[in-house]
Design a protein around this motif. Structure first.
Motif, mmCIF file in Angstrom:
data_model
loop_
_atom_site.group_PDB
_atom_site.id
_atom_site.type_symbol
_atom_site.label_atom_id
_atom_site.label_comp_id
_atom_site.label_asym_id
_atom_site.label_seq_id
_atom_site.Cartn_x
_atom_site.Cartn_y
_atom_site.Cartn_z
ATOM 1 N N ARG A 8 92.612 81.102 9.012
ATOM 2 C CA ARG A 8 91.390 80.523 9.558
ATOM 3 C C ARG A 8 91.076 81.101 10.938
ATOM 4 O O ARG A 8 90.148 80.645 11.594
ATOM 5 C CB ARG A 8 91.542 79.003 9.690
ATOM 6 C CG ARG A 8 91.953 78.264 8.436
ATOM 7 C CD ARG A 8 90.878 78.325 7.381
ATOM 8 N NE ARG A 8 91.203 77.523 6.224
ATOM 9 C CZ ARG A 8 90.702 76.307 5.981
ATOM 10 N NH1 ARG A 8 89.882 75.757 6.835
ATOM 11 N NH2 ARG A 8 91.029 75.656 4.888
ATOM 12 N N ASP A 9 91.874 82.079 11.391
ATOM 13 C CA ASP A 9 91.757 82.535 12.767
ATOM 14 C C ASP A 9 90.818 83.731 12.899
ATOM 15 O O ASP A 9 90.346 84.307 11.912
ATOM 16 C CB ASP A 9 93.135 82.860 13.352
ATOM 17 C CG ASP A 9 93.875 83.918 12.562
ATOM 18 O OD1 ASP A 9 93.579 84.094 11.363
ATOM 19 O OD2 ASP A 9 94.758 84.578 13.147
ATOM 20 N N ALA A 10 90.550 84.102 14.131
ATOM 21 C CA ALA A 10 89.685 85.232 14.437
ATOM 22 C C ALA A 10 90.055 85.783 15.800
ATOM 23 O O ALA A 10 90.638 85.086 16.638
ATOM 24 C CB ALA A 10 88.220 84.801 14.428
ATOM 25 N N LEU A 11 89.723 87.054 16.018
ATOM 26 C CA LEU A 11 89.935 87.706 17.304
ATOM 27 C C LEU A 11 88.592 88.086 17.901
ATOM 28 O O LEU A 11 87.627 88.364 17.175
ATOM 29 C CB LEU A 11 90.802 88.961 17.135
ATOM 30 C CG LEU A 11 92.212 88.748 16.582
ATOM 31 C CD1 LEU A 11 92.885 90.091 16.320
ATOM 32 C CD2 LEU A 11 93.041 87.907 17.538
ATOM 33 N N GLY A 12 88.510 88.094 19.204
ATOM 34 C CA GLY A 12 87.277 88.473 19.883
ATOM 35 C C GLY A 12 87.544 88.818 21.327
ATOM 36 O O GLY A 12 88.610 88.514 21.867
ATOM 37 N N ARG A 63 94.058 72.025 7.251
ATOM 38 C CA ARG A 63 93.985 70.653 6.729
ATOM 39 C C ARG A 63 92.551 70.141 6.682
ATOM 40 O O ARG A 63 92.291 69.109 6.086
ATOM 41 C CB ARG A 63 94.848 69.728 7.591
ATOM 42 C CG ARG A 63 96.338 70.106 7.596
ATOM 43 C CD ARG A 63 97.070 69.468 8.740
ATOM 44 N NE ARG A 63 98.476 69.864 8.795
ATOM 45 C CZ ARG A 63 98.936 70.968 9.379
ATOM 46 N NH1 ARG A 63 98.089 71.806 9.971
ATOM 47 N NH2 ARG A 63 100.226 71.244 9.386
ATOM 48 N N ARG A 64 91.620 70.855 7.330
ATOM 49 C CA ARG A 64 90.204 70.484 7.329
ATOM 50 C C ARG A 64 89.381 71.720 6.954
ATOM 51 O O ARG A 64 89.918 72.740 6.542
ATOM 52 C CB ARG A 64 89.776 69.956 8.706
ATOM 53 C CG ARG A 64 90.387 68.636 9.132
ATOM 54 C CD ARG A 64 89.608 67.401 8.718
ATOM 55 N NE ARG A 64 88.410 67.149 9.495
ATOM 56 C CZ ARG A 64 88.297 66.210 10.437
ATOM 57 N NH1 ARG A 64 89.334 65.483 10.775
ATOM 58 N NH2 ARG A 64 87.145 66.004 11.050
ATOM 59 N N ASP A 65 88.069 71.638 7.148
ATOM 60 C CA ASP A 65 87.164 72.719 6.750
ATOM 61 C C ASP A 65 86.954 73.761 7.839
ATOM 62 O O ASP A 65 86.132 74.657 7.675
ATOM 63 C CB ASP A 65 85.796 72.139 6.365
ATOM 64 C CG ASP A 65 85.831 71.379 5.055
ATOM 65 O OD1 ASP A 65 86.602 71.779 4.167
ATOM 66 O OD2 ASP A 65 85.094 70.391 4.922
ATOM 67 N N GLY A 66 87.652 73.655 8.949
ATOM 68 C CA GLY A 66 87.353 74.475 10.104
ATOM 69 C C GLY A 66 87.648 75.953 9.948
ATOM 70 O O GLY A 66 88.399 76.394 9.070
ATOM 71 N N ARG A 67 87.049 76.741 10.849
ATOM 72 C CA ARG A 67 87.299 78.168 10.920
ATOM 73 C C ARG A 67 86.892 78.657 12.310
ATOM 74 O O ARG A 67 85.922 78.169 12.884
ATOM 75 C CB ARG A 67 86.502 78.917 9.846
ATOM 76 C CG ARG A 67 86.903 80.383 9.694
ATOM 77 C CD ARG A 67 86.262 80.981 8.454
ATOM 78 N NE ARG A 67 86.737 80.353 7.233
ATOM 79 C CZ ARG A 67 87.853 80.700 6.587
ATOM 80 N NH1 ARG A 67 88.620 81.657 7.077
ATOM 81 N NH2 ARG A 67 88.199 80.092 5.473
ATOM 82 N N ALA A 68 87.658 79.593 12.843
ATOM 83 C CA ALA A 68 87.340 80.172 14.141
ATOM 84 C C ALA A 68 86.476 81.409 13.959
ATOM 85 O O ALA A 68 86.617 82.147 12.979
ATOM 86 C CB ALA A 68 88.628 80.533 14.882
ATOM 87 N N LEU A 69 85.576 81.632 14.906
ATOM 88 C CA LEU A 69 84.729 82.822 14.910
ATOM 89 C C LEU A 69 84.607 83.330 16.334
ATOM 90 O O LEU A 69 84.530 82.537 17.284
ATOM 91 C CB LEU A 69 83.338 82.509 14.359
ATOM 92 C CG LEU A 69 83.237 82.218 12.857
ATOM 93 C CD1 LEU A 69 81.824 81.767 12.516
ATOM 94 C CD2 LEU A 69 83.607 83.443 12.042
ATOM 95 N N GLY A 70 84.578 84.656 16.477
ATOM 96 C CA GLY A 70 84.442 85.243 17.798
ATOM 97 C C GLY A 70 83.609 86.500 17.742
ATOM 98 O O GLY A 70 83.139 86.926 16.687
ATOM 99 N N GLY A 82 91.147 82.714 18.248
ATOM 100 C CA GLY A 82 90.755 81.378 17.815
ATOM 101 C C GLY A 82 91.472 81.008 16.540
ATOM 102 O O GLY A 82 91.755 81.858 15.693
ATOM 103 N N ALA A 83 91.804 79.733 16.396
ATOM 104 C CA ALA A 83 92.543 79.274 15.213
ATOM 105 C C ALA A 83 92.018 77.915 14.780
ATOM 106 O O ALA A 83 91.646 77.081 15.610
ATOM 107 C CB ALA A 83 94.039 79.190 15.523
ATOM 108 N N ALA A 84 92.020 77.696 13.464
ATOM 109 C CA ALA A 84 91.508 76.449 12.898
ATOM 110 C C ALA A 84 92.488 75.915 11.870
ATOM 111 O O ALA A 84 93.241 76.666 11.241
ATOM 112 C CB ALA A 84 90.136 76.673 12.265
#
Length: 565
Positions: A35-39, A557-564, A552-554
């Motif tokens: 669920r993570d992302a780099l930016g 256990r839920r619907d989340g997601r990280a974006l950068g 970023g990390a999400a």
């Protein structure tokens, strides 16, 4: 309701407990762990991917971390209406890198002026009759979200209300697709949604739970958001909209008045501060118990060499469980709104006091029911979370809520506003630190938390999850700083929670040999799902100074997601 609808409704409820598709907590085989992302320039980690997209859009348009946080806050009330919204409240931690200033904004809901310590009639089980503190009009506290988000924007943002609220208004007009997690929650809280016609008309489909892929349409909420974007906080707390809220409350037997709404104020407080392994920890102050007890728990655990012991050592988990018991015993005894009750804050945050508590832990067996400690002698003078960080190192961590999923179940007709049930967070008996009083803010466990090193931004994080927020945030910090995990791994890792009494609750991914050893130590275990919604849905952003980038990390256990970007 026809017999067909009744039968279908029963089937839907059965499916929610039997089919992974509708179960709010995903099965291990289905979980998307990445669920993570780099930016480099900005990062947002929120409870839905669409909310993260909105935050990144604002950053790309020149907004700062606060602008993005406010935009995400309003959007989440549309995209994840079961957890937060205009009818709720929350806490916001802001760190401004240029001035090294950290601000804690308290926009927690507060009790109406007509509220009393003994306002609920108790039944034979000594609990409020008909769950009156959790459902219906008497469960509703004065909302703070609109005031909180607009205060943050006005004081620390650089964009206009119209700019930051436009994405939320657009999504409210378009409608929101139901996710499997949300569908499961709609089925689980079916009776809550059915209890109010104006709520059922939005969140049910002909009095049946919506299914994944269905659309939630709330045009009234879009109009309310547009009104707020045009006229500011007074559009909510005064005038025709406030009148609608008060008239509906009165009709439903509630006690919120026009004066309660007009008099609501955001409190700017000093965050609680501590250290862990040389890092600075800043978190939410009372009326949140969260930040205080996150730091207290970390202070206790700092007395053990967790890095050397390793994350899968049975002793590691035993020490966490025993420390959690001590912290929750203190929480039950001492925590409340510091504006109304004396809270031994410095004592609870004291490392000397934590050292005394650590000495009470038996490394070979569990304590049955530990008593609270005595922090006074060390004294001197349901929910969502999202995190935002920009390339300058500005950090914003926000935890906000309606309390239980879908709050009081009441939607104000013609407004789309789903109201909180925060009165349930008070003790319903007089004479306690957290007893009800007019204008008082109920105790919370929300713990938006910032980590710094030598005054420089390291990470911002937090989680929903009621009282489990405290243990979730502390475990993630330990995974980062003790075990060297990256932020996504730290969030993904198994969780436990041990209140001061009752069973130790754990995710079943905890190694079998650890489970067996804990039983031998006397722990009563209660197994939860592999990635269980019970343990919240953490979102966070960290700054890697070596790579000069944001991570970023999400929470899976839920619907989340990280974006950068």
């Amino acid at each position: 309701m026809s017999l067909f609808k009744i039968a279908f409704s029963v089937c839907a409820i059965c499916m929610a407990t039997c089919l992974p598709l509708l179960n709010p907590s995903p099965c291990e085989a289905e979980v998307d762990l990445k669920r993570d992302a780099l930016g480099e320039k900005g990062m947002v980690a929120a409870a839905t991917p669409q909310a993260s997209e909105i935050g990144v859009e604002i950053l790309k348009k020149g907004g700062n971390a606060v602008d993005a946080a406010v935009a995400v806050g309003f959007a989440l009330g549309v995209l994840e209406p079961n957890a937060s919204g205009l009818g709720g409240g929350g806490f916001m931690m802001i760190h401004l890198a240029k001035t090294n200033k950290t601000v804690f904004l308290d926009f927690r809901e507060k009790a109406p002026q007509k509220a009393k310590a003994d306002m609920y009639e108790l039944g034979g089980n000594d609990l409020p009759l008909n769950n009156a503190n959790k459902l219906g009009a008497l469960s509703v506290a004065v909302p703070g979200e609109v005031a909180g988000l607009l205060t943050a924007l006005g004081q620390y943002g650089v964009m206009s209300r119209q700019e930051v609220m436009a994405p939320a208004i657009k999504r409210a007009k378009q409608g929101v697709k139901v996710t499997p997690v949300m569908a499961g929650l709609m089925t689980k809280y079916y009776d809550t949604l059915l209890s109010c016609p104006s709520t059922a008309s939005i969140y049910l489909d002909e009095e049946l739970p919506k299914m994944p892929g269905d659309t939630i349409k709330n045009p009234d909420l879009a109009k309310t958001l547009e009104l707020i974007s045009q006229k500011g906080r007074d559009a909510f707390y005064k005038g025709p909209l406030a009148q609608k809220i008060v008239e509906f409350m009165k009709k439903q037997g509630g006690i919120i008045s026009l004066e309660d709404l007009a008099d609501y104020r955001v409190r700017q407080r000093q965050p609680v501060k501590g250290t862990y392994r040389g890092y600075e920890i800043l978190s939410a102050a009372p009326p949140s118990s969260g930040g205080t007890h996150v730091i207290e728990l970390l202070n206790i655990m700092e007395n053990s060499d967790l890095k050397k012991m390793g994350p899968d050592n049975p002793l590691t988990w035993h020490l966490w469980a025993e420390a959690m018991k001590l912290v929750y015993a203190d929480r039950a005894r001492y925590s409340g709104d510091a504006d109304f009750a004396k809270v031994p804050l410095n004592g609870l945050l004291s490392k000397a006091y934590a050292g005394e508590l650590f000495k009470r832990i038996d490394r070979k067996k569990t304590a049955e029911k530990p008593e609270p400690g005595d922090p006074w002698k060390y004294e001197s003078a349901s929910t969502t979370h999202y995190s935002v960080m920009d390339s300058q190192g500005n950090m914003v961590a926000v935890t906000k809520t309606l309390n239980f999923f879908f709050g009081s179940g009441l939607t104000v007709p013609g407004t789309g506003i789903l109201l909180n049930d925060e009165m349930a967070d008070f003790d319903f008996k007089p004479g306690q630190a957290n007893s009800i009083a007019p204008g008082k803010r109920p105790l919370s466990s929300m713990s938006p938390t910032l980590i710094l090193k030598d005054g420089k931004s390291v990470a911002c994080l937090g989680s929903p999850g009621g009282k489990r927020i405290i243990t979730t945030v502390a475990l993630i910090i330990s995974n980062l700083l003790d075990h060297g995990m990256d932020l996504q791994a730290a969030i993904n890792a198994p969780r436990i929670c041990q209140y001061h009494q009752g069973p130790l609750k754990f995710e079943k991914r905890l190694p079998k040999d650890v489970q067996e050893k804990l039983r031998q130590m006397g722990h009563e275990l209660e197994e939860k799902g592999a990635y269980d919604l019970y343990f919240g849905g953490a979102q966070g952003v960290s700054f890697d100074r070596k790579a000069a980038g944001l991570h970023g990390a999400a929470d899976p256990r839920r619907d989340g997601r990280a974006l950068g970007f």
